[in-house]
Motif scaffolding. Structure first.
Motif, PDB file in Angstrom:
ATOM      1  N   CYS A  75       0.838  -1.211   0.000  1.00 40.13           N
ATOM      2  CA  CYS A  75       0.000   0.000   0.000  1.00 40.13           C
ATOM      3  C   CYS A  75       0.875   1.265   0.000  1.00 40.13           C
ATOM      4  O   CYS A  75       0.402   2.346  -0.331  1.00 40.13           O
ATOM      5  CB  CYS A  75      -0.918   0.007   1.212  1.00 40.13           C
ATOM      6  SG  CYS A  75      -2.103  -1.348   1.195  1.00 40.13           S
ATOM      7  N   HIS A  89       1.049  -2.830   7.424  1.00 39.60           N
ATOM      8  CA  HIS A  89       0.121  -3.257   6.374  1.00 39.60           C
ATOM      9  C   HIS A  89      -0.869  -4.233   6.994  1.00 39.60           C
ATOM     10  O   HIS A  89      -0.498  -5.060   7.835  1.00 39.60           O
ATOM     11  CB  HIS A  89       0.864  -3.930   5.220  1.00 39.60           C
ATOM     12  CG  HIS A  89      -0.044  -4.328   4.095  1.00 39.60           C
ATOM     13  ND1 HIS A  89      -0.775  -5.504   4.102  1.00 39.60           N
ATOM     14  CD2 HIS A  89      -0.372  -3.689   2.948  1.00 39.60           C
ATOM     15  CE1 HIS A  89      -1.500  -5.574   2.998  1.00 39.60           C
ATOM     16  NE2 HIS A  89      -1.276  -4.489   2.277  1.00 39.60           N
ATOM     17  N   GLU A  90      -2.095  -4.143   6.569  1.00 42.54           N
ATOM     18  CA  GLU A  90      -3.153  -4.957   7.178  1.00 42.54           C
ATOM     19  C   GLU A  90      -2.851  -6.457   7.170  1.00 42.54           C
ATOM     20  O   GLU A  90      -3.125  -7.156   8.133  1.00 42.54           O
ATOM     21  CB  GLU A  90      -4.476  -4.713   6.437  1.00 42.54           C
ATOM     22  CG  GLU A  90      -5.097  -3.368   6.729  1.00 42.54           C
ATOM     23  CD  GLU A  90      -5.355  -3.164   8.206  1.00 42.54           C
ATOM     24  OE1 GLU A  90      -6.255  -3.814   8.741  1.00 42.54           O
ATOM     25  OE2 GLU A  90      -4.640  -2.357   8.824  1.00 42.54           O
ATOM     26  N   THR A 123      -3.371   2.008  -1.741  1.00 38.73           N
ATOM     27  CA  THR A 123      -4.303   1.537  -0.711  1.00 38.73           C
ATOM     28  C   THR A 123      -5.581   0.991  -1.350  1.00 38.73           C
ATOM     29  O   THR A 123      -5.849   1.233  -2.531  1.00 38.73           O
ATOM     30  CB  THR A 123      -4.647   2.685   0.261  1.00 38.73           C
ATOM     31  OG1 THR A 123      -5.070   3.818  -0.496  1.00 38.73           O
ATOM     32  CG2 THR A 123      -3.443   3.075   1.100  1.00 38.73           C
ATOM     33  N   CYS A 124      -6.388   0.295  -0.552  1.00 39.92           N
ATOM     34  CA  CYS A 124      -7.579  -0.370  -1.079  1.00 39.92           C
ATOM     35  C   CYS A 124      -8.454   0.614  -1.860  1.00 39.92           C
ATOM     36  O   CYS A 124      -8.619   1.776  -1.470  1.00 39.92           O
ATOM     37  CB  CYS A 124      -8.374  -1.007   0.054  1.00 39.92           C
ATOM     38  SG  CYS A 124      -7.583  -2.501   0.661  1.00 39.92           S
ATOM     39  N   CYS A 163      -1.962   2.972   4.351  1.00 37.83           N
ATOM     40  CA  CYS A 163      -2.666   1.759   4.777  1.00 37.83           C
ATOM     41  C   CYS A 163      -3.363   2.028   6.110  1.00 37.83           C
ATOM     42  O   CYS A 163      -2.925   2.859   6.914  1.00 37.83           O
ATOM     43  CB  CYS A 163      -1.698   0.593   4.865  1.00 37.83           C
ATOM     44  SG  CYS A 163      -2.544  -1.008   4.901  1.00 37.83           S
ATOM     45  N   ASP A 164      -4.422   1.293   6.339  1.00 38.46           N
ATOM     46  CA  ASP A 164      -5.444   1.641   7.328  1.00 38.46           C
ATOM     47  C   ASP A 164      -4.987   2.318   8.619  1.00 38.46           C
ATOM     48  O   ASP A 164      -5.499   3.370   8.990  1.00 38.46           O
ATOM     49  CB  ASP A 164      -6.219   0.389   7.729  1.00 38.46           C
ATOM     50  CG  ASP A 164      -7.059  -0.182   6.599  1.00 38.46           C
ATOM     51  OD1 ASP A 164      -6.870   0.239   5.454  1.00 38.46           O
ATOM     52  OD2 ASP A 164      -7.897  -1.044   6.866  1.00 38.46           O
ATOM     53  N   ALA A 172      -8.686   2.941   4.769  1.00 34.44           N
ATOM     54  CA  ALA A 172      -7.646   3.814   4.222  1.00 34.44           C
ATOM     55  C   ALA A 172      -8.277   4.990   3.472  1.00 34.44           C
ATOM     56  O   ALA A 172      -7.888   6.148   3.662  1.00 34.44           O
ATOM     57  CB  ALA A 172      -6.726   3.024   3.306  1.00 34.44           C
TER      58      ALA A 172
HETATM   59 FE1  FES Z   1      -3.615  -1.392   2.920  1.00 27.24          FE
HETATM   60 FE2  FES Z   1      -6.271  -2.032   2.406  1.00 27.24          FE
HETATM   61  S1  FES Z   1      -4.602  -3.335   2.884  1.00 27.24           S
HETATM   62  S2  FES Z   1      -5.311  -0.098   2.554  1.00 27.24           S
END
Ligand code: FES
Length: 569
Positions: free
Chosen positions: A49, A80-81, A189-190, A117-118, A196
């Motif tokens: 991300c 990172h998630e 990012t997502c 990232c989140d 995010a």
């Molecule tokens: Fe990083 Fe979704 S995994 S923003």
């Protein structure tokens, strides 16, 4: 270069040593006398991300130098998630501490926070709020969408949708493997309105990031131009001493909460905003937030509440287009990082072109209350539900509880053919709260039991003290507080109990008498997880707060209270 000198007894000698060392990297006295802008580098091989970090840093540096400053990047933790065991939320506070302490340790006149990232943007805002110097947020930007057999797909609402099809035997091994290669079109990012994207939008709405900076995708020229402009503005905020507390005020938190609702944003945004607000002495008032929700429509047609992706929102005018549509609901006098007010910034943009991603107020995606706050004997300190991403028929529902004591219990039994479960039951998962897991993982998205998934059941009422990804859909009650691990009523729910959810009445009720609940608590009191003997895990379990306080550590919150946000209406 003279700020924050280490103590060698003689300040002159300390500065002499500092300059001697950094001159080893080839700097001149002229460079070292400039305004110093730190750039937080959260690049990591384990964080795709943030995969555009080298290009972003180069562009920020260009911007700083165009304004006559000296840019210097330095690393902090990157989260990172999918690469943060046990959960990125467990490490968010650690990242905020790293960010705060490094900002305070280094001789910075201002700092550019690059996150995406989140948990990274919340952690950076929490750290910068506590550090108290001029700071500006730059997000890495969203990934591009991918394609699968003629269909546009993106992480990660579509990840869950395809996995649901796979669990229900509607697609086979070969196809799910093919999907796996196509969901993420690039670094960034997502691409949906997950956490995010929500935090990027919130940062812009709060005025701590430049106008128009939330939505350019990671790999675009627009993203690099924003990075350059962010660097240039960082020199400005350093010279003006425009510190974080002047930007993150009651007004900007209210604007952020409005935008969270109008985006159809992630429920995680509530926890993160509570944590950032707590660093500045503000409590998050959930009931007033609920009132705000009742007046705020969802206007942005992004998944999971809608159908589009971040790149579409960018082409449609991004966050400024949304803010313009919400003008009468916002505090337009809020100061932004540009030194101008939000109202002045909105006056300068053109929103007169046609687009279909940000809806007009009279034709919303969802009329109001995208996130509702629930109360009742099952959640005395509150719980939330994202009704905009739920099944409408389940928002008023009474059903029999099917209880899982923790994640391990759920993993063992959820797909068993012997599980006594019906489509109209209420799935309850305990012990995934801030203390219980620990770290409040995104396990609140309890999967539909396989035997029901095979019958075509797509949604059920699900309740937990955990969180869920902002990219998820379903009738899912989250953040039940107090959590079960600290003795909240959730701990005493048993299989077969009746639970009533009424989003219209904002009620989450366990239809069991108070006497019976007291008896259950006496017979089998909830047990906190054993406090680990050492390390960060011990700190976490000892110090983490409940969801409504942002799951921050007690000792990181502001020493004195200044009020609550949103302000009482
Ligand atoms: Fe990083 Fe979704 S995994 S923003």
């Amino acid at each position: 270069m003279t700020r924050g000198l280490p103590n060698y007894g003689d300040p002159g000698f300390s500065l002499f040593l500092r300059k001697a060392f950094i001159k080893g990297a080839g700097y001149t006295d002229d460079a070292l006398d400039r305004t110093v802008v730190g750039i937080v580098n959260t690049g990591s091989g384990f964080n795709p991300c943030h995969g555009n970090m080298p290009q972003l840093i180069e562009a920020v540096k260009r911007g700083v130098m165009l304004a006559g400053g000296l840019p210097v990047d330095f690393p902090t933790i990157s989260l990172h998630e999918s690469f943060s065991n046990p959960t990125s939320m467990y490490l968010r506070n650690l990242m905020s501490m790293d960010t705060e302490e490094m900002i305070k340790a280094l001789p910075l006149d201002a700092v550019v926070l690059i996150g995406g990232c989140d948990k990274t943007v919340p952690a950076q805002l929490m750290g910068a709020a506590s550090a108290g110097i001029p700071a500006i947020q730059l997000v890495t930007g969203s990934m591009l969408t991918g394609g699968h057999r003629g269909e546009r797909v993106g992480a990660c609402t579509d990840c869950r949708a395809f996995w649901g099809l796979y669990r229900g035997n509607e697609i086979d091994d070969a196809e799910i493997s093919e999907v796996n290669s196509n969901l993420v079109g690039s670094v960034g990012t997502c691409s949906v309105m997950g956490t995010a994207s929500t935090m990027a939008g919130i940062a812009e709405a709060m005025g701590i990031a430049l106008p128009g900076s939330a939505t350019p995708p990671a790999v675009t020229a627009d993203r690099m131009r924003i990075a350059e402009q962010t660097g240039t503005r960082a020199v400005g905020i350093a010279r003006e001493r425009l510190t974080v507390d002047k930007i993150l005020t009651e007004s900007s938190f209210e604007n952020a909460l409005r935008v969270l609702l109008a985006l159809g944003g992630s429920t995680n945004g509530i926890v993160h905003l509570a944590a950032v607000a707590g660093r500045l002495g503000f409590d998050l008032d959930l009931d007033t937030f609920d009132q705000l929700g009742r007046e705020t429509p969802v206007l942005v047609n992004l998944k999971p509440a809608g159908t589009d992706y971040m790149e579409d929102l960018h082409r449609a005018g991004g966050i400024p287009m949304l803010l313009d549509r919400l003008r009468d609901l916002l505090d337009l006098d809020a100061l932004t990082i540009t030194g101008r007010t939000l109202g002045e910034e909105l006056d300068a943009i053109d929103t007169s072109f046609d687009q279909e991603v940000v809806r007009p107020r009279e034709n919303p995606i969802y009329p109001a209350g995208s996130i509702a706050v629930l109360r009742g004997n099952l959640a005395p300190a509150g719980a939330i539900i994202k009704q905009a991403a739920a099944t409408a028929e389940l928002l008023e529902h009474t059903g029999r509880a099917v209880v899982f004591e923790n994640s391990a219990d759920m993993a063992t039994r959820i797909d068993s053919d012997d599980l006594d479960v019906r489509a109209d039951d209420v799935l309850v998962l305990k012990n995934i709260g801030p203390t219980g897991a620990p770290g409040m993982p995104e396990a609140g998205y309890i999967p539909i039991p396989k035997k029901l998934a095979r019958q075509g059941v797509k949604d059920m009422v699900r309740i937990s003290d955990g969180r869920m990804s902002g990219t998820a859909r379903g009738t899912i009650v989250l953040h039940v507080s107090p959590e079960s691990a600290v003795g909240g009523p959730l701990a005493y729910v048993r299989d077969g109990d009746t639970i009533r959810l009424s989003v219209a009445d904002r009620v989450l009720a366990l239809e069991v008498s108070d006497d019976e609940l007291t008896r259950r608590a006496e017979d089998q009191p909830a047990t906190r997880p054993e406090t680990p003997a050492r390390g960060y895990r011990k700190l976490f379990v000892d110090e983490v707060t409940q969801a409504e306080h942002g799951a921050d550590f007690r000792f990181l919150q502001a020493e004195s209270k200044r009020g609550s946000v949103p302000r009482t209406r």
